[in-house]
Design an enzyme around this catalytic site. Structure first.
Site, mmCIF file in Angstrom:
data_model
loop_
_atom_site.group_PDB
_atom_site.id
_atom_site.type_symbol
_atom_site.label_atom_id
_atom_site.label_comp_id
_atom_site.label_asym_id
_atom_site.label_seq_id
_atom_site.Cartn_x
_atom_site.Cartn_y
_atom_site.Cartn_z
ATOM 1 N N GLU A 128 0.768 -1.576 -0.139
ATOM 2 C CA GLU A 128 0.250 0.112 -0.106
ATOM 3 C C GLU A 128 1.047 1.322 -0.037
ATOM 4 O OE1 GLU A 128 -2.063 1.450 3.304
ATOM 5 O OE2 GLU A 128 -0.931 -0.190 4.843
ATOM 6 N N TRP A 129 0.481 2.671 -0.878
ATOM 7 C CA TRP A 129 1.129 3.546 -1.101
ATOM 8 C C TRP A 129 1.193 4.060 0.972
ATOM 9 C CZ3 TRP A 129 4.698 5.967 -4.679
ATOM 10 C CH2 TRP A 129 5.288 6.564 -3.720
ATOM 11 N N LEU A 130 1.938 4.912 0.742
ATOM 12 C CA LEU A 130 2.014 6.008 2.440
ATOM 13 C C LEU A 130 2.147 7.194 2.059
ATOM 14 C CD1 LEU A 130 2.361 2.702 5.345
ATOM 15 C CD2 LEU A 130 0.625 3.897 4.659
ATOM 16 N N ASP A 132 16.730 -4.568 10.199
ATOM 17 C CA ASP A 132 17.915 -3.696 9.329
ATOM 18 C C ASP A 132 16.860 -2.179 9.714
ATOM 19 O OD1 ASP A 132 19.500 -2.736 7.762
ATOM 20 O OD2 ASP A 132 17.929 -3.040 5.923
#
Length: 279
Positions: free
Chosen positions: A85-87, A187
């Site tokens: 999903e684009w945030l 990471d």
């Protein structure tokens, strides 16, 4: 197959538009507008080994499972790409939220130190077989496998490699009190915490069961978290005595990874960290 076709197959929706986006490092990044109205962040790169993006999708779901910190929804994963999903990135929120949430994610735990398959960091592949012995796991499956490639590329001196070997020999005395396996991001530098709507989202994980001080040490190495983050973390899960003395020990792993990937001054930094513990 074109990238548009691969995105459509992975997400189950045709692609209305696809254009390059920021956020890529090892991978290329794109913003995809899908016909079903969703917007996706797509990461891809030529030569990605089969299963890499599926493993990252599984890692995101695993980190999101406790419900303590947000992760982007996985819209699709294939050998060629990962679609999330684009945030919309926004201003940094309260670090205390990240600290409390991270403590809860760590406390959710793992079955053992390690994971189900090899650990991949870009072109690096590390052994990850489950173990009940954290000090040995850290030495044998995190530090030692990075020595030969670091020396071979000329980024770590023979003396530096000897210092790391000495750390590995002494690791049982250095690693700190025994702790159960924590659910690590793996990471966790500041660039892998995306703030959106005032909330922290974990992105780009290489998740596995490990020692929680490793995540915190990497945050200090690449990001300098404020005192509110650590204080909030310890409200939920106090750290073991001596944790401040082990910061550089657990920074040694990401420093060696960066030595192999990027060279430059990272080899010298890894050597200096190792010499603090080589005895």
């Amino acid at each position: 197959m074109s990238l548009e076709s691969a995105v459509a197959r992975a997400t189950g929706s045709a692609v209305r538009s696809l254009r390059p986006a920021g956020g890529g490092d090892i991978n290329d990044a794109y913003r995809a507008e899908l016909e079903d109205g969703r917007t996706a962040f797509v990461k891809t790169r030529a030569g990605a080994p089969p299963g890499e993006y599926a493993a990252e999708a599984a890692a995101l779901r695993w980190l999101g499972e406790p419900g303590a910190l947000d992760v982007p929804e996985v819209l699709g994963a294939a050998d060629e790409l990962l679609a999330l999903e684009w945030l919309d990135e926004g201003a940094r929120g309260d670090e205390a939220d990240l600290g409390r949430g991270l403590a809860a994610v760590h406390a959710a735990g793992a079955e053992a130190f390690g994971g189900a398959g090899p650990l991949r960091i870009g072109p690096i592949e590390l052994p990850n077989e489950p173990s009940e012995d954290w000090p040995r796991f850290y030495a044998e499956r995190r530090l030692r496998p990075l020595l030969a490639p670091a020396v071979d590329r000329g980024a770590l001196s023979p003396g530096g490699a000897q210092a790391v070997e000495r750390v590995c020999e002494r690791i049982a005395d250095l690693a700190g009190p025994p702790e159960p396996p924590a659910r690590l991001h793996g990471d966790l530098w500041s660039g892998n915490v995306l703030w959106s709507g005032g909330r922290p989202y974990l992105i780009d994980p290489i998740a596995y069961g490990g020692h929680r001080e490793l995540d915190l040490a990497m945050l200090r190495l690449f990001g300098s978290p404020g005192p509110r983050l650590i204080a909030a973390y310890e409200e939920v899960a106090p750290l073991a005595p001596g944790h401040q003395d082990r910061v550089e020990l657990y920074q040694l792993f990401p420093l060696l990874v960066h030595t192999v990937l990027f060279g430059g001054g990272y080899g010298g930094s890894a050597e200096r960290a190792a010499r603090q513990y080589a005895g």
